[in-house]
Design a protein around this motif. Structure first.
Motif, PDB file in Angstrom:
ATOM      1  N   MET A   1      26.955 -11.647  92.969  1.00  0.00           N
ATOM      2  CA  MET A   1      27.504 -11.378  91.648  1.00  0.00           C
ATOM      3  C   MET A   1      28.761 -12.224  91.466  1.00  0.00           C
ATOM      4  N   LYS A   2      28.845 -12.847  90.305  1.00  0.00           N
ATOM      5  CA  LYS A   2      30.001 -13.688  89.999  1.00  0.00           C
ATOM      6  C   LYS A   2      31.237 -12.821  89.754  1.00  0.00           C
ATOM      7  N   GLN A   3      32.383 -13.410  90.023  1.00  0.00           N
ATOM      8  CA  GLN A   3      33.648 -12.699  89.804  1.00  0.00           C
ATOM      9  C   GLN A   3      33.801 -12.305  88.331  1.00  0.00           C
ATOM     10  N   SER A   4      33.394 -13.180  87.423  1.00  0.00           N
ATOM     11  CA  SER A   4      33.532 -12.863  85.999  1.00  0.00           C
ATOM     12  C   SER A   4      32.647 -11.674  85.606  1.00  0.00           C
ATOM     13  N   ASP A   5      31.498 -11.518  86.248  1.00  0.00           N
ATOM     14  CA  ASP A   5      30.636 -10.357  85.971  1.00  0.00           C
ATOM     15  C   ASP A   5      31.297  -9.064  86.444  1.00  0.00           C
ATOM     16  N   ILE A   6      31.994  -9.131  87.555  1.00  0.00           N
ATOM     17  CA  ILE A   6      32.726  -7.958  88.043  1.00  0.00           C
ATOM     18  C   ILE A   6      33.817  -7.578  87.045  1.00  0.00           C
ATOM     19  N   PHE A   7      34.517  -8.596  86.526  1.00  0.00           N
ATOM     20  CA  PHE A   7      35.553  -8.333  85.521  1.00  0.00           C
ATOM     21  C   PHE A   7      34.948  -7.697  84.271  1.00  0.00           C
ATOM     22  N   ARG A   8      33.769  -8.171  83.860  1.00  0.00           N
ATOM     23  CA  ARG A   8      33.114  -7.592  82.673  1.00  0.00           C
ATOM     24  C   ARG A   8      32.683  -6.146  82.931  1.00  0.00           C
ATOM     25  N   ASP A   9      32.228  -5.859  84.139  1.00  0.00           N
ATOM     26  CA  ASP A   9      31.883  -4.478  84.487  1.00  0.00           C
ATOM     27  C   ASP A   9      33.119  -3.591  84.406  1.00  0.00           C
ATOM     28  N   ASN A  10      34.242  -4.100  84.881  1.00  0.00           N
ATOM     29  CA  ASN A  10      35.490  -3.333  84.791  1.00  0.00           C
ATOM     30  C   ASN A  10      35.864  -3.076  83.330  1.00  0.00           C
ATOM     31  N   ALA A  11      35.671  -4.080  82.484  1.00  0.00           N
ATOM     32  CA  ALA A  11      35.962  -3.907  81.056  1.00  0.00           C
ATOM     33  C   ALA A  11      35.073  -2.833  80.450  1.00  0.00           C
ATOM     34  N   GLU A  12      33.801  -2.856  80.816  1.00  0.00           N
ATOM     35  CA  GLU A  12      32.873  -1.851  80.297  1.00  0.00           C
ATOM     36  C   GLU A  12      33.270  -0.446  80.756  1.00  0.00           C
ATOM     37  N   ASN A  13      33.685  -0.326  82.005  1.00  0.00           N
ATOM     38  CA  ASN A  13      34.144   0.977  82.506  1.00  0.00           C
ATOM     39  C   ASN A  13      35.363   1.466  81.722  1.00  0.00           C
ATOM     40  N   CYS A  14      36.271   0.557  81.417  1.00  0.00           N
ATOM     41  CA  CYS A  14      37.454   0.938  80.641  1.00  0.00           C
ATOM     42  C   CYS A  14      37.070   1.401  79.234  1.00  0.00           C
ATOM     43  N   LEU A  15      36.076   0.750  78.647  1.00  0.00           N
ATOM     44  CA  LEU A  15      35.624   1.174  77.315  1.00  0.00           C
ATOM     45  C   LEU A  15      35.003   2.561  77.359  1.00  0.00           C
ATOM     46  N   HIS A  16      34.268   2.857  78.422  1.00  0.00           N
ATOM     47  CA  HIS A  16      33.709   4.202  78.569  1.00  0.00           C
ATOM     48  C   HIS A  16      34.825   5.234  78.734  1.00  0.00           C
ATOM     49  N   LEU A  17      35.840   4.887  79.498  1.00  0.00           N
ATOM     50  CA  LEU A  17      36.980   5.790  79.658  1.00  0.00           C
ATOM     51  C   LEU A  17      37.706   5.987  78.331  1.00  0.00           C
ATOM     52  N   ALA A  18      37.797   4.925  77.536  1.00  0.00           N
ATOM     53  CA  ALA A  18      38.458   5.037  76.230  1.00  0.00           C
ATOM     54  C   ALA A  18      37.689   5.991  75.319  1.00  0.00           C
ATOM     55  N   GLU A  19      36.355   5.922  75.384  1.00  0.00           N
ATOM     56  CA  GLU A  19      35.544   6.814  74.547  1.00  0.00           C
ATOM     57  C   GLU A  19      35.778   8.279  74.894  1.00  0.00           C
ATOM     58  N   ARG A  20      36.038   8.550  76.175  1.00  0.00           N
ATOM     59  CA  ARG A  20      36.224   9.924  76.632  1.00  0.00           C
ATOM     60  C   ARG A  20      37.695  10.335  76.712  1.00  0.00           C
ATOM     61  N   ALA A  21      38.566   9.450  76.306  1.00  0.00           N
ATOM     62  CA  ALA A  21      40.005   9.727  76.429  1.00  0.00           C
ATOM     63  C   ALA A  21      40.420  10.870  75.517  1.00  0.00           C
ATOM     64  N   GLU A  22      41.337  11.661  76.038  1.00  0.00           N
ATOM     65  CA  GLU A  22      41.905  12.750  75.246  1.00  0.00           C
ATOM     66  C   GLU A  22      43.259  12.286  74.735  1.00  0.00           C
ATOM     67  N   GLY A  23      43.321  11.985  73.481  1.00  0.00           N
ATOM     68  CA  GLY A  23      44.578  11.562  72.886  1.00  0.00           C
ATOM     69  C   GLY A  23      44.634  10.064  72.652  1.00  0.00           C
TER      70      GLY A  23
END
Length: 64
Positions: free
Chosen positions: A1-23
């Motif tokens: 897996m390319k380093q940039s793909d890992i970074f994109r996975d991290n971005a996607e995880n952050c977006l999921h966390l944002a959707e579930r964020a309280e506040g």
């Protein structure tokens, strides 16, 4: 897996966390983190030679 793909996975995880964020502060924090991870992914693609450098054209002054 390319380093940039890992970074994109991290971005996607952050977006999921944002959707579930309280506040709004947590939502904004995770959204900014996602943007930062995407910027890193794009830069890594450039560093790996997968994206050509941007050509900046400076307009030449025309003779009057």
């Amino acid at each position: 897996m390319k380093q940039s793909d890992i970074f994109r996975d991290n971005a996607e995880n952050c977006l999921h966390l944002a959707e579930r964020a309280e506040g709004q502060p947590a939502y904004k924090r995770y959204s900014r983190m996602a943007e930062a991870w995407m910027a890193l992914a794009e830069e890594q693609d450039w560093l790996d030679g997968e994206v050509p450098p941007v050509v900046v054209r400076i307009p030449r002054k025309q003779d009057a």
